[in-house]
Scaffold this active site. Structure first.
Site, mmCIF file in Angstrom:
data_model
loop_
_atom_site.group_PDB
_atom_site.id
_atom_site.type_symbol
_atom_site.label_atom_id
_atom_site.label_comp_id
_atom_site.label_asym_id
_atom_site.label_seq_id
_atom_site.Cartn_x
_atom_site.Cartn_y
_atom_site.Cartn_z
ATOM 1 N N HIS A 17 0.803 -1.525 0.030
ATOM 2 C CA HIS A 17 -0.032 -0.109 0.065
ATOM 3 C C HIS A 17 0.818 1.023 0.051
ATOM 4 O O HIS A 17 0.647 2.242 -0.251
ATOM 5 C CB HIS A 17 -0.736 0.208 1.533
ATOM 6 N N GLU A 19 2.115 1.778 -3.215
ATOM 7 C CA GLU A 19 0.950 2.150 -4.437
ATOM 8 C C GLU A 19 1.118 3.665 -4.007
ATOM 9 O O GLU A 19 0.962 4.654 -5.134
ATOM 10 C CB GLU A 19 -0.187 1.586 -4.036
#
Length: 418
Positions: free
Chosen positions: A47, A50
Site C-alpha cells: 500500500h 502504491e
C-alpha cells in the site's frame, strides 16, 4: 467480441476492450500481488508503494505527474487489495500515449525520494488512524484477521502503524523488484482504443520491468473465531461470516446470487425483516470476498446496544432458513439483480478495463459477458440451498465493536445456525 489480448515476448499481457460510442479511454496496470504477498515484517509495504509511485520518477516530479495528466483533463488513481495492486488513468482517446507513458514511468523509474517518503509515510499513518477511528471500517480488518489468524490473508491492507513507520526506500525497492515483473502484470485499456496502437505503446514504454521472481504464497486457511472490542460508541458494529468460496470455485456465482438474495438490496431478506419489519438497524447487508484459493461470506450490521439482543437471533434465523426455504421467484429476482449490475457496469470504460485485467489475472483469459450471464442464470434453488448448507458447516467468524455487553457468545450463535 470487442476484446483483444496480446502477450509480449517479455511476458507482459496487453488487453483492450473497444467501446465505439465513447471518446475516452481508461488504461491501467494491474499487478497480481497485494497484501497477502507481503512478509509479516513489512506488512503495509504494498500500500505504501502504491502511494509512493506517484511521488516522483527520474523524469517527472510528483507535481509533473499530476499536472501532465490533469492538463489534458484526465485523472489518475490507484488501489491496493489483498491480491492485486492497480495504477489507472482515464484520458481523452488522443492522450493514450501520455497516460501509457506516465504509468510506465511510475512503475519502472520511481526514485522514492527520502523527503517524499517521509511525508507519505505520515499520510499513510493518518489513513491508518482514520480507519481505526471509523468503526464500520476497522471492524472489517478485525473480521479478516479473526477469519484468517496468523497468516498473510488476515493482515490489514494499510499495514500496522509500527511497521509502516519503519519502512524505508530499500523495502519499497525490494518489494517492487521482486513482484512487479511482466509475467504478473496486465496492461488493460477500454474505451476508444486501437489494440495494435496500444500494444506498440506498451511494448515501447514498458521495457525496464524486473525479471520474474515468483514467491511462494501461503495458502488460505480459514479458522473462524470471536473478536470483541468494547468502545464507547452509539452503535454495536457486527460482522458475522463463514468460510466462503474462491472465484475459481464452482459455487462462486451461487455465492454472489445467495448474497444478493440475503442482503443485496432493499428487497433482500435481511433488509426487509430486520430494517423494514423490525426497525433494528439503519444499515445491514451481506457480502462475498473471493480469493484465488478461498473466500468469505459475511453479513454486516450496525445496531443499538439494546437492539443487538433481538438482532442476532433474527440474523441467525434468516441464515438458517437459506438451507431449506428459498423460492424460485426470489432466486430469479436475485439473479436478475446480479445480471443487471453486471451489464450496467459495462457502461463504464474504467469498470471494463478493470474487469478485463482481473479476469486475465484470475483465469488467464477474458470472460465473455455472455458466459458470465449464463453462469448467473444457471444458479438454481438447489445450488443456493446446497451452498447455504456448505457455509453453515463451517465455524462462524464473529467480530463486534462498540457497546458489546449484550452480544451473544460465539457458541450460542453457532448453535442457532444448526
Amino acid at each position: 467480441m470487442t476484446v483483444r489480448v496480446t502477450r509480449l515476448e517479455s511476458g507482459l499481457t496487453v488487453a483492450s476492450d473497444t467501446m465505439a460510442s465513447v471518446e475516452t479511454v481508461s488504461i491501467g496496470a494491474w499487478i497480481g500481488v497485494g497484501t497477502r504477498h507481503e512478509p509479516a515484517q513489512v506488512n503495509g509495504v504494498a500500500h505504501l508503494l502504491e502511494h509512493m509511485a506517484f511521488k516522483g520518477t527520474e523524469q517527472r516530479s510528483a507535481r509533473d505527474i499530476a499536472e501532465q495528466i490533469e492538463a489534458v483533463g484526465g485523472h489518475v488513481n490507484a488501489y491496493t487489495s489483498r491480491e492485486t495492486t492497480a495504477f489507472c488513468a482515464k484520458v481523452l482517446a488522443d492522450d493514450l500515449e501520455l497516460a501509457t507513458d506516465v504509468i510506465a514511468d511510475i512503475l519502472q523509474h520511481s526514485v522514492f525520494d527520502e523527503t517524499e517518503l517521509s511525508r507519505e509515510r505520515a499520510v499513510v499513518l493518518q489513513e491508518i488512524g482514520q480507519s481505526i477511528d471509523t468503526p464500520d471500517d476497522i471492524i472489517f480488518d478485525h473480521f479478516q484477521e479473526t477469519a484468517y489468524p496468523d497468516q498473510p490473508l488476515g493482515r490489514p491492507v494499510l499495514g500496522r502503524a509500527e511497521i509502516v513507520s519503519s519502512l524505508d526506500r530499500d523495502s519499497l525497492r525490494a518489494y517492487m523488484s521482486r513482484h512487479y515483473s511482466p509475467e504478473r502484470m496486465v496492461i488493460a485499456a477500454a474505451g476508444k482504443v486501437d489494440h495494435e496502437r496500444l500494444t506498440e505503446l506498451v511494448a515501447e514504454a514498458f521495457n525496464g520491468l524486473p525479471d520474474d521472481d515468483t514467491p511462494t504464497v501461503e495458502p488460505a486457511a480459514y479458522r473462524g473465531g470471536d473478536f470483541r472490542e468494547a468502545r464507547e460508541l452509539e452503535q454495536v458494529h457486527l460482522l458475522l461470516g463463514f468460510d466462503g468460496v474462491g472465484y475459481r470455485d464452482d459455487d462462486h456465482y451461487a455465492a454472489l446470487v445467495l448474497s444478493t438474495l440475503l442482503g443485496g438490496g432493499m428487497s433482500s431478506r435481511l433488509f426487509q425483516e430486520i430494517r423494514e419489519n423490525r426497525g433494528l438497524v439503519y444499515s445491514i447487508y451481506s457480502f462475498v470476498s473471493a480469493y484465488a484459493d478461498g473466500g468469505l461470506f459475511g453479513i454486516y450490521a450496525g445496531t443499538g446496544a439494546k437492539e443487538v439482543e433481538e438482532l442476532m437471533p433474527v440474523v441467525c434465523d434468516e441464515l438458517a432458513k437459506l438451507s431449506h426455504d428459498i423460492t424460485e421467484p426470489e432466486a430469479a429476482r436475485a439473479r436478475t439483480q446480479l445480471k443487471a449490475s453486471t451489464l450496467m457496469s459495462r457502461e463504464s470504460s474504467g469498470s471494463r478495463a478493470e474487469q478485463l485485467a482481473q479476469q486475465l489475472l484470475a483465469y488467464g483469459r477474458p470472460l465473455p459477458v455472455t458466459e458470465i450471464v449464463e453462469k448467473i442464470e444457471a444458479v438454481d434453488v438447489t445450488a443456493l440451498q446446497g451452498l447455504a448448507k456448505r457455509l453453515a458447516a463451517s465455524r462462524p467468524t464473529l467480530a463486534a465493536l462498540g457497546p458489546i455487553s449484550r452480544v451473544e457468545d460465539l457458541d450460542r450463535v453457532a448453535a442457532r445456525l444448526n
